[in-house]
Design an enzyme around this catalytic site. Structure first.
Site, PDB file in Angstrom:
ATOM      1  N   LYS A 230      53.569  37.619 -35.540  1.00 55.01           N
ATOM      2  CA  LYS A 230      54.875  38.185 -35.920  1.00 55.01           C
ATOM      3  C   LYS A 230      54.941  39.687 -35.623  1.00 55.01           C
ATOM      4  O   LYS A 230      55.944  40.170 -35.148  1.00 55.01           O
ATOM      5  CB  LYS A 230      55.138  38.007 -37.419  1.00 55.01           C
ATOM      6  CG  LYS A 230      55.358  36.601 -37.876  1.00 55.01           C
ATOM      7  CD  LYS A 230      55.864  36.575 -39.310  1.00 55.01           C
ATOM      8  CE  LYS A 230      54.956  37.265 -40.307  1.00 55.01           C
ATOM      9  NZ  LYS A 230      53.649  36.649 -40.508  1.00 55.01           N
TER      10      LYS A 230
ATOM     11  N   ARG B 251      44.883  34.373 -47.921  1.00 55.61           N
ATOM     12  CA  ARG B 251      46.236  34.627 -47.396  1.00 55.61           C
ATOM     13  C   ARG B 251      46.886  33.345 -46.870  1.00 55.61           C
ATOM     14  O   ARG B 251      48.080  33.139 -47.033  1.00 55.61           O
ATOM     15  CB  ARG B 251      46.175  35.679 -46.285  1.00 55.61           C
ATOM     16  CG  ARG B 251      45.904  37.071 -46.825  1.00 55.61           C
ATOM     17  CD  ARG B 251      45.590  38.042 -45.725  1.00 55.61           C
ATOM     18  NE  ARG B 251      46.725  38.316 -44.868  1.00 55.61           N
ATOM     19  CZ  ARG B 251      46.619  38.769 -43.627  1.00 55.61           C
ATOM     20  NH1 ARG B 251      45.437  38.967 -43.090  1.00 55.61           N
ATOM     21  NH2 ARG B 251      47.686  39.012 -42.917  1.00 55.61           N
TER      22      ARG B 251
ATOM     23  N   ARG C 108      41.766  45.140 -39.624  1.00 61.89           N
ATOM     24  CA  ARG C 108      42.392  45.326 -40.927  1.00 61.89           C
ATOM     25  C   ARG C 108      41.512  44.721 -42.013  1.00 61.89           C
ATOM     26  O   ARG C 108      40.952  43.651 -41.834  1.00 61.89           O
ATOM     27  CB  ARG C 108      43.752  44.633 -40.955  1.00 61.89           C
ATOM     28  CG  ARG C 108      44.837  45.446 -40.362  1.00 61.89           C
ATOM     29  CD  ARG C 108      46.091  44.683 -40.131  1.00 61.89           C
ATOM     30  NE  ARG C 108      46.415  43.672 -41.130  1.00 61.89           N
ATOM     31  CZ  ARG C 108      47.572  43.007 -41.146  1.00 61.89           C
ATOM     32  NH1 ARG C 108      48.481  43.260 -40.237  1.00 61.89           N
ATOM     33  NH2 ARG C 108      47.818  42.104 -42.051  1.00 61.89           N
TER      34      ARG C 108
ATOM     35  N   ARG D 143      42.035  40.177 -34.049  1.00 61.56           N
ATOM     36  CA  ARG D 143      43.123  41.164 -34.112  1.00 61.56           C
ATOM     37  C   ARG D 143      42.567  42.557 -34.418  1.00 61.56           C
ATOM     38  O   ARG D 143      41.700  42.735 -35.261  1.00 61.56           O
ATOM     39  CB  ARG D 143      44.106  40.751 -35.216  1.00 61.56           C
ATOM     40  CG  ARG D 143      45.217  41.725 -35.418  1.00 61.56           C
ATOM     41  CD  ARG D 143      46.423  41.079 -35.969  1.00 61.56           C
ATOM     42  NE  ARG D 143      46.321  40.822 -37.408  1.00 61.56           N
ATOM     43  CZ  ARG D 143      47.321  40.329 -38.126  1.00 61.56           C
ATOM     44  NH1 ARG D 143      48.458  40.003 -37.532  1.00 61.56           N
ATOM     45  NH2 ARG D 143      47.181  40.112 -39.409  1.00 61.56           N
TER      46      ARG D 143
ATOM     47  N   ARG E 152      58.857  36.848 -48.698  1.00 63.60           N
ATOM     48  CA  ARG E 152      57.684  35.988 -48.672  1.00 63.60           C
ATOM     49  C   ARG E 152      57.700  34.951 -49.785  1.00 63.60           C
ATOM     50  O   ARG E 152      56.796  34.131 -49.874  1.00 63.60           O
ATOM     51  CB  ARG E 152      56.458  36.869 -48.858  1.00 63.60           C
ATOM     52  CG  ARG E 152      55.552  36.946 -47.634  1.00 63.60           C
ATOM     53  CD  ARG E 152      54.411  37.792 -48.060  1.00 63.60           C
ATOM     54  NE  ARG E 152      53.288  37.845 -47.207  1.00 63.60           N
ATOM     55  CZ  ARG E 152      53.093  38.762 -46.280  1.00 63.60           C
ATOM     56  NH1 ARG E 152      54.018  39.631 -45.988  1.00 63.60           N
ATOM     57  NH2 ARG E 152      51.957  38.794 -45.634  1.00 63.60           N
TER      58      ARG E 152
END
Ligand code: AMP
Length: 248
Positions: free
Chosen positions: A43, A205, A194, A161, A122
């Site tokens: 996203k 998550r 991250r 990532r 969310r």
């Protein structure tokens, strides 16, 4: 669609007292979009590509928390200190805190260039609050883009990532590598993993997403706003599907 320059989102990241460095050029059509999808579907990357194409502002609630995480303890409100604790554990920040942050930044929702909301709403409660906030401003969403990807691909994406510590641009060690390993193409900042992309946090998550955010698909489908987009392939392939969906 032409390519626009993006601003520094100061009013979104630091709060309404901060002034954005570069007000948006007013595009022929301002899009107001929400991006949905599990963590790792890409996203953030699609949001960056979209804002460059549309002239909209990239409004990511996760970026507000990460920007706050760079401040010293004395600069943080009690609610923000608590919010950072939730984020580090991979849990959702309470709805009331998130809604307060968005309400404070309502000027960003009125941005002439439109907006791309990423990571918000969310939960159903947040979706309802967003609807009220938009209504109070006489604004409406144009579409909710829902990115879909099988779970094993999501896990591979998250583990590779890397994010720029300075400008927050997103890369991937194999999928979207920077020109020089560990260095941001845009600002030469240092690329880091991250904290919430670490394996244990990722598991929490994903469970949180299934429980709280997946029901939003039904909510926006019923509103006629949901547009499903396959999130497999390269960022450019996904972006081509995204723009085709918007042009439709
Ligand atoms: P993201 O970059 O969107 O994945 O957000 C990183 C983390 O910030 C999440 O795992 C949550 O802890 C927190 N967060 C971001 N946006 C929200 C939101 N809309 N509601 C609750 N928590 C959020």
């Amino acid at each position: 669609m032409t390519k626009h320059s993006t601003n520094d989102r100061a009013a979104w990241l630091a709060g309404p007292a901060a002034k954005c460095s570069q007000p948006p050029q007013v595009p022929p059509q301002a899009y107001r979009l929400v991006l949905l999808g599990a963590p790792g579907v890409g996203k953030g990357t699609q949001a960056q590509l979209l804002v460059a194409r549309l002239g909209a502002c990239h409004l990511s609630t996760g970026d507000i928390f990460r920007a706050a995480g760079n401040l010293s303890a004395g600069q943080l409100s009690l609610a923000m200190t608590a919010a950072l604790g939730y984020m580090r554990r991979g849990e959702l920040v309470p709805d009331a805190t998130v809604t307060d942050l968005v309400r404070e930044r309502v000027g960003c929702l009125r941005c002439h260039g439109g907006f791309v909301l990423d990571g918000y709403p969310r939960t159903l409660a947040q979706a309802q609050s967003l609807e009220e906030i938009l209504k109070s401003q006489n604004l409406e969403l144009d579409a909710v883009l829902d990115y879909e990807l099988p779970m094993d691909e999501i896990v591979a994406r998250l583990s590779g990532r890397r994010t720029c510590a300075k400008c927050k641009a997103v890369f991937h060690v194999t999928g979207r590598p920077p020109k020089i390993a560990g260095v941001c193409d845009q600002c030469s900042g240092h690329l880091v993993q991250r904290e919430d992309d670490m394996p244990q946090t990722v598991k929490v998550r994903m469970e949180t997403y299934q429980r709280n955010t997946a029901p939003l698909q039904d909510y926006y489908r019923k509103n006629g706003l949901l547009v499903s987009i396959a999130a497999s392939g390269t960022p450019e392939e996904i972006f081509a599907r995204t723009t085709a969906a918007l042009e439709r």
